[in-house]
Enzyme design. Structure first.
Site, PDB file in Angstrom:
ATOM      1  N   ARG A 183       0.781  -1.245   0.000  1.00 19.02           N
ATOM      2  CA  ARG A 183       0.000   0.000   0.000  1.00 19.02           C
ATOM      3  C   ARG A 183       0.808   1.287   0.000  1.00 19.02           C
ATOM      4  NH1 ARG A 183      -3.296  -2.350   4.842  1.00 19.02           N
ATOM      5  NH2 ARG A 183      -1.188  -3.128   5.089  1.00 19.02           N
ATOM      6  N   ASP A 242      -0.157 -14.182   0.150  1.00 15.29           N
ATOM      7  CA  ASP A 242      -0.250 -13.991   1.596  1.00 15.29           C
ATOM      8  C   ASP A 242      -0.055 -15.332   2.283  1.00 15.29           C
ATOM      9  OD1 ASP A 242      -1.123 -11.690   3.553  1.00 15.29           O
ATOM     10  OD2 ASP A 242      -1.916 -13.566   4.339  1.00 15.29           O
TER      11      ASP A 242
HETATM   12  O1  CP3 Z   1       6.418  -9.103   1.055  1.00 18.46           O
HETATM   13  C1  CP3 Z   1       5.707  -8.908   0.057  1.00 18.46           C
HETATM   14  O2  CP3 Z   1       5.647  -7.825  -0.543  1.00 18.46           O
HETATM   15  C2  CP3 Z   1       4.924 -10.077  -0.511  1.00 18.46           C
HETATM   16  C3  CP3 Z   1       3.550 -10.168  -0.120  1.00 18.46           C
HETATM   17  C4  CP3 Z   1       3.156 -10.509   1.305  1.00 18.46           C
HETATM   18  C5  CP3 Z   1       1.929 -10.059   1.869  1.00 18.46           C
HETATM   19  N1  CP3 Z   1       1.779 -10.650   3.080  1.00 18.46           N
HETATM   20  C6  CP3 Z   1       0.993  -9.153   1.201  1.00 18.46           C
HETATM   21  C7  CP3 Z   1      -0.076  -8.487   1.981  1.00 18.46           C
HETATM   22  C8  CP3 Z   1       3.764 -11.330   2.250  1.00 18.46           C
HETATM   23  C9  CP3 Z   1       5.117 -12.019   2.214  1.00 18.46           C
HETATM   24  C10 CP3 Z   1       2.874 -11.408   3.375  1.00 18.46           C
HETATM   25  C11 CP3 Z   1       3.156 -12.234   4.558  1.00 18.46           C
HETATM   26  C12 CP3 Z   1       2.263 -12.151   5.711  1.00 18.46           C
HETATM   27  N2  CP3 Z   1       0.893 -12.008   5.733  1.00 18.46           N
HETATM   28  C13 CP3 Z   1       2.688 -12.317   7.045  1.00 18.46           C
HETATM   29  C14 CP3 Z   1       4.099 -12.600   7.497  1.00 18.46           C
HETATM   30  C15 CP3 Z   1       4.978 -11.428   7.425  1.00 18.46           C
HETATM   31  C16 CP3 Z   1       4.664 -10.339   8.401  1.00 18.46           C
HETATM   32  O3  CP3 Z   1       4.458  -9.213   7.946  1.00 18.46           O
HETATM   33  O4  CP3 Z   1       4.704 -10.620   9.586  1.00 18.46           O
HETATM   34  C17 CP3 Z   1       1.547 -12.200   7.865  1.00 18.46           C
HETATM   35  C18 CP3 Z   1       1.519 -12.285   9.373  1.00 18.46           C
HETATM   36  C19 CP3 Z   1       0.429 -12.037   7.016  1.00 18.46           C
HETATM   37  C20 CP3 Z   1      -1.006 -11.949   7.404  1.00 18.46           C
HETATM   38  C21 CP3 Z   1      -1.630 -10.685   7.000  1.00 18.46           C
HETATM   39  N3  CP3 Z   1      -1.856 -10.298   5.697  1.00 18.46           N
HETATM   40  C22 CP3 Z   1      -2.138  -9.675   7.837  1.00 18.46           C
HETATM   41  C23 CP3 Z   1      -2.091  -9.707   9.345  1.00 18.46           C
HETATM   42  C24 CP3 Z   1      -2.654  -8.678   7.011  1.00 18.46           C
HETATM   43  C25 CP3 Z   1      -3.399  -7.443   7.457  1.00 18.46           C
HETATM   44  C26 CP3 Z   1      -2.486  -6.386   7.917  1.00 18.46           C
HETATM   45  C27 CP3 Z   1      -2.069  -5.534   6.769  1.00 18.46           C
HETATM   46  O5  CP3 Z   1      -0.856  -5.352   6.589  1.00 18.46           O
HETATM   47  O6  CP3 Z   1      -2.976  -5.058   6.078  1.00 18.46           O
HETATM   48  C28 CP3 Z   1      -2.438  -9.061   5.665  1.00 18.46           C
HETATM   49  C29 CP3 Z   1      -2.812  -8.302   4.456  1.00 18.46           C
HETATM   50  C30 CP3 Z   1      -1.776  -8.090   3.403  1.00 18.46           C
HETATM   51  N4  CP3 Z   1      -0.833  -9.006   3.013  1.00 18.46           N
HETATM   52  C31 CP3 Z   1      -1.639  -6.925   2.592  1.00 18.46           C
HETATM   53  C32 CP3 Z   1      -0.574  -7.166   1.702  1.00 18.46           C
HETATM   54  C33 CP3 Z   1      -0.059  -6.276   0.614  1.00 18.46           C
HETATM   55  C34 CP3 Z   1      -2.507  -5.676   2.662  1.00 18.46           C
HETATM   56  C35 CP3 Z   1      -3.745  -5.963   1.902  1.00 18.46           C
HETATM   57  C36 CP3 Z   1      -4.313  -4.765   1.208  1.00 18.46           C
HETATM   58  O7  CP3 Z   1      -3.922  -4.468   0.073  1.00 18.46           O
HETATM   59  O8  CP3 Z   1      -5.231  -4.160   1.791  1.00 18.46           O
END
Ligand code: CP3
Length: 349
Positions: free
Chosen positions: A27, A72
């Site tokens: 984002r 994700d």
């Molecule tokens: O790293 C990258 O750019 C690749 C994509 C990626 C995403 N999530 C995209 C995402 C990766 C590697 C993840 C891993 C992920 N997802 C983890 C482990 C890494 C970390 O950050 O601890 C975890 C715990 C998740 C679970 C998750 N996904 C949560 C808790 C959330 C909501 C919080 C948030 O950041 O919005 C997501 C959503 C998410 N995953 C988004 C993205 C780009 C945001 C979604 C959106 O576009 O609204």
């Protein structure tokens, strides 16, 4: 091909320290937001052409040395049969949560080529579209972190349901973990077969444990995954891909983490990276570890911290510069671009 990242993973000599950023597709980029206005997050993950497009956005915008698949860690959980939804500002919701014997028994171990084929398609498109510009990292949640979302039904503060299951119903927990471990292993193998050139296991919540509990309830399953991947790669492939293991809040756990079998250990910002290197020994490369919030500092102060980390990590077998955890959506893009440039400039040999 720019293989500086892969060389650093293996501890080979590199012309400069490679850098990528956890959550680099997302984002904070206007280009990402433009696509997200049109499709929801899960649709984006499941549409290979779009997922490939947002994977490449940070390569063009930032000049990082690796791409990470846009997906994700909860995608395979949905394929195991748990209903998954994402809400803006609330994050993921898994409903109903997995808390008893019957719900564990009802979970399936997905066949990646079927239920998760869109991920494999994304990887194949990416390998063509990246044209060797940078290597592609595949990933999965580590079994424990994946399981916390299933048991809690979403993100959690104290992980009460998870720890209660571990301490009160250890048989249910281990049955769940066997299924998750099997899913993660097959999923990573399929990603490697599709073209992932390195894989990272995210154990974001590993730091909630005492060292003894971490070893028994989280690391045990990671060792199983990495060992299985290693044996499979040795017998069925002749170019093994590096495995990165990231544990959030890892500083109390490094003596345990040392036994995981990965090539690279991801380090969060709560510990000096030279201390981590000392405790891990020289069998590993390290990845990290700038505080993601340091990107809100003025550029000259960011530069000081980048320099400090590069110096502290200079004793490691190999170093991949990264943040200590995911980049925040509010981060100024120009500071990220500047940071990538600093890493390249200050580390050039
Ligand atoms: O790293 C990258 O750019 C690749 C994509 C990626 C995403 N999530 C995209 C995402 C990766 C590697 C993840 C891993 C992920 N997802 C983890 C482990 C890494 C970390 O950050 O601890 C975890 C715990 C998740 C679970 C998750 N996904 C949560 C808790 C959330 C909501 C919080 C948030 O950041 O919005 C997501 C959503 C998410 N995953 C988004 C993205 C780009 C945001 C979604 C959106 O576009 O609204």
């Amino acid at each position: 091909m720019n293989d500086v990242f892969l060389k650093a993973c293996r501890g080979e000599a590199v012309p400069y320290t490679p850098v990528w950023i956890m959550r680099q597709a997302g984002r904070y980029l206007k280009q990402y937001q433009k696509i997200r206005k049109k499709v929801d997050f899960l649709t984006l993950c499941k549409t290979p052409e779009l997922a490939a497009e947002v994977t490449i956005q940070p390569i063009d915008a930032l000049g990082v040395d690796a791409a990470i698949l846009f997906s994700d860690i909860l995608i395979p959980v949905e394929a195991m049969g748990v209903k998954l939804e994402f809400f803006d500002k609330r994050g993921p919701v898994l409903n109903p949560p997995v808390r008893d014997d019957i719900s564990v028994r009802n979970l399936s171990v997905p066949e990646p080529g079927k239920e998760l084929n869109f991920v494999l398609e994304t990887i194949k498109i990416l390998r063509i579209e990246l044209k060797g510009r940078v290597p592609l990292i595949g990933f999965s949640g580590a079994p424990f972190t994946t399981a916390t979302y299933m048991i809690e039904g979403g993100t959690s503060k104290n992980f009460l349901h998870t720890k209660r299951m571990i301490f009160q119903s250890p048989d249910i927990y281990s049955a769940l973990m066997e299924k998750v471990t099997e899913t993660v292993t097959a999923y990573l193998k399929a990603q490697i077969n599709a073209g992932a050139q390195a894989v990272q296991l995210f154990d974001t919540w590993g730091g909630i444990f005492s060292p003894q509990d971490f070893k028994k309830h989280a690391l045990h399953y990671v060792i199983k995954v990495i060992k299985n991947l290693g044996e499979w790669q040795r017998t069925e492939r002749n170019d093994p891909v590096p495995v990165i293991y990231f544990v959030g809040a890892c500083s109390g756990l490094l003596e345990e983490i040392k036994t995981c079998g990965a090539d690279v250990i991801g380090i969060d910002w709560r510990i000096n990276i030279d201390d981590a290197v000392k405790r891990l020994g020289n069998k590993f490369s390290v990845q990290g570890n700038l505080d993601p919030c340091a990107l809100f500092l003025p550029k000259e102060k960011i530069e000081k911290r980048v320099k400090d980390i590069l110096e502290r990590a200079s004793g490691a077998r190999g170093h991949i510069f990264n943040l200590g955890h995911g980049v925040f959506p509010e981060t100024p893009v120009e500071n990220i671009i500047a940071m990538v440039d600093m890493v390249h400039r200050l580390s050039r040999r």
